[in-house]
Design an enzyme around this catalytic site. Structure first.
Site, short mmCIF file in Angstrom:
data_model
loop_
_atom_site.label_atom_id
_atom_site.label_comp_id
_atom_site.label_asym_id
_atom_site.label_seq_id
_atom_site.Cartn_x
_atom_site.Cartn_y
_atom_site.Cartn_z
N ARG A 149 0.79 -1.15 -0.20
CA ARG A 149 0.12 0.08 0.08
C ARG A 149 0.82 1.22 -0.04
NH1 ARG A 149 -2.03 -3.57 4.11
NH2 ARG A 149 -4.10 -4.36 3.67
N LYS A 173 -2.31 -2.07 7.90
CA LYS A 173 -3.13 -1.73 8.52
C LYS A 173 -3.31 -2.00 10.01
CE LYS A 173 -6.22 -0.79 4.58
NZ LYS A 173 -7.48 -1.17 3.81
N HIS A 245 -1.97 2.18 -5.86
CA HIS A 245 -2.79 0.91 -5.66
C HIS A 245 -2.64 0.00 -6.80
CE1 HIS A 245 -5.34 -1.77 -3.43
NE2 HIS A 245 -6.02 -1.97 -4.32
N ARG A 248 -0.11 -2.29 -6.61
CA ARG A 248 -0.33 -3.70 -5.69
C ARG A 248 -1.31 -4.22 -6.33
NH1 ARG A 248 -1.05 -4.73 -0.25
NH2 ARG A 248 -3.14 -5.13 0.55
N HIS A 271 -3.67 -9.36 3.73
CA HIS A 271 -5.22 -9.25 3.58
C HIS A 271 -6.07 -9.62 4.84
CE1 HIS A 271 -6.21 -8.31 -0.77
NE2 HIS A 271 -6.26 -7.12 -0.12
N TYR A 280 -5.42 -17.70 9.79
CA TYR A 280 -4.69 -17.45 8.66
C TYR A 280 -3.55 -18.64 8.51
CZ TYR A 280 -4.00 -13.11 6.07
OH TYR A 280 -3.92 -12.19 5.17
#
Length: 299
Positions: A149, A173, A245, A248, A271, A280
């Protein structure tokens, strides 16, 4: 992936009853593999009698978020319809959950994706005779080479770069950290920028560890990266609407279109919105590095 209960019987059905070629059979099995990967990432058992159409829509949304193009989603849907049609014929389920799937209506409109040729043209248009040109080239190589990002790019630190091991540490994030492999091309231009440009640049106090700096020696702004990319697009006459973006998204799309493991792409993108961190699938660093080496166009 051939350890699910219906692999051999579905393969035989495609080959003997449908009369498909070996390549077509493998294509259908690969489509099904993507669904199995999704279930693994979610930490759920793959039980065909429990699969609903809503589960398949969620799966296709997952593919879309990872960057799979509409035509490739259509290919996957075709494979799923064949599989569930086979399962119905075998009387293992009564209702086909894939019956209502329609590729064009499954996902939001995806941003433009650059072809490898377009990315090469953009990078080649950068004037590296200027100090900011070499910086910009290194930035785009990292954006595309690592799928970052824009905020992750501009806040990347020298201490996050582990060149000898071929990885960078990325803070995404929610301040979640992840390890992303970095290819030789991106490393090459990062090394040139750091060793020949940035080393001669005055750095304002508090910005010493940031890799990419503006001419004042401070942290780059998001808008400056947007502006630089828009200017490059105009310079080569690119008609697509692009932003940081876009690189990406192109990173993910090119890996997936090349056949990379979806779980690996998800982990490299960070993500966490697709599934929770707790479910995950952990993939070791050497495996992720192999994905970049094997499938990224600039590796």
């Amino acid at each position: 992936m051939n350890n699910y209960p219906y692999h051999n019987s579905f393969k035989a059905f495609l080959k003997l009853e449908r009369g498909l070629s070996a390549n077509s059979v493998n294509a259908y099995l690969n489509d099904l593999d993507k669904l199995l990967q999704y279930y693994e990432v979610k930490g759920k058992p793959f039980v065909v009698k429990d699969i609903k159409d809503s589960d398949l829509y969620e799966f296709l949304t997952w593919l879309s978020e990872l960057g799979m193009l509409a035509n490739s989603q259509a290919r996957v849907i075709s494979g799923l319809k064949s599989f569930f049609g086979f399962i119905v014929l075998e009387n293992l389920i009564e209702t086909d959950p894939s019956a209502q799937l329609e590729a064009p209506k499954l996902s939001r409109k995806l941003p433009d994706v650059l072809s490898v040729a377009e990315i090469n043209e953009l990078i080649s248009a950068i004037d590296v005779s200027k100090p900011e040109g070499m910086r910009n080239k290194a930035m785009i190589e990292v954006l595309y080479g690592c799928g970052l990002r824009v905020t992750e790019l501009i806040t990347l630190r020298i201490s996050d770069l582990h060149a000898a091991q071929g990885y960078i540490k990325v803070t995404g994030k929610g301040n979640k950290e992840r390890i992303v492999p970095i290819g030789d091309t991106a490393l090459k231009f990062l090394d040139i920028y750091l060793g020949e440009v940035r080393i001669h640049q005055p750095v304002k106090k508090g910005n010493e560890d940031y890799i990419f700096l503006n001419r004042l020696g401070t942290l780059l702004s998001r808008i400056s990266v947007f502006t630089m990319i828009k200017a490059l697009a105009g310079q080569i006459g690119l008609k697509k609407s692009i932003s940081p973006h876009t690189f990406r998204h192109s990173f993910a799309t090119h890996l997936i279109e090349g056949g990379a493991d979806l779980r690996a792409v998800q982990e490299m993108l960070g993500h966490s919105s697709i599934t929770t961190t707790e479910v995950y699938t952990h993939l070791d660093r050497d495996y992720l590095k192999g994905i970049i080496t094997g499938f990224h166009p600039r590796s």
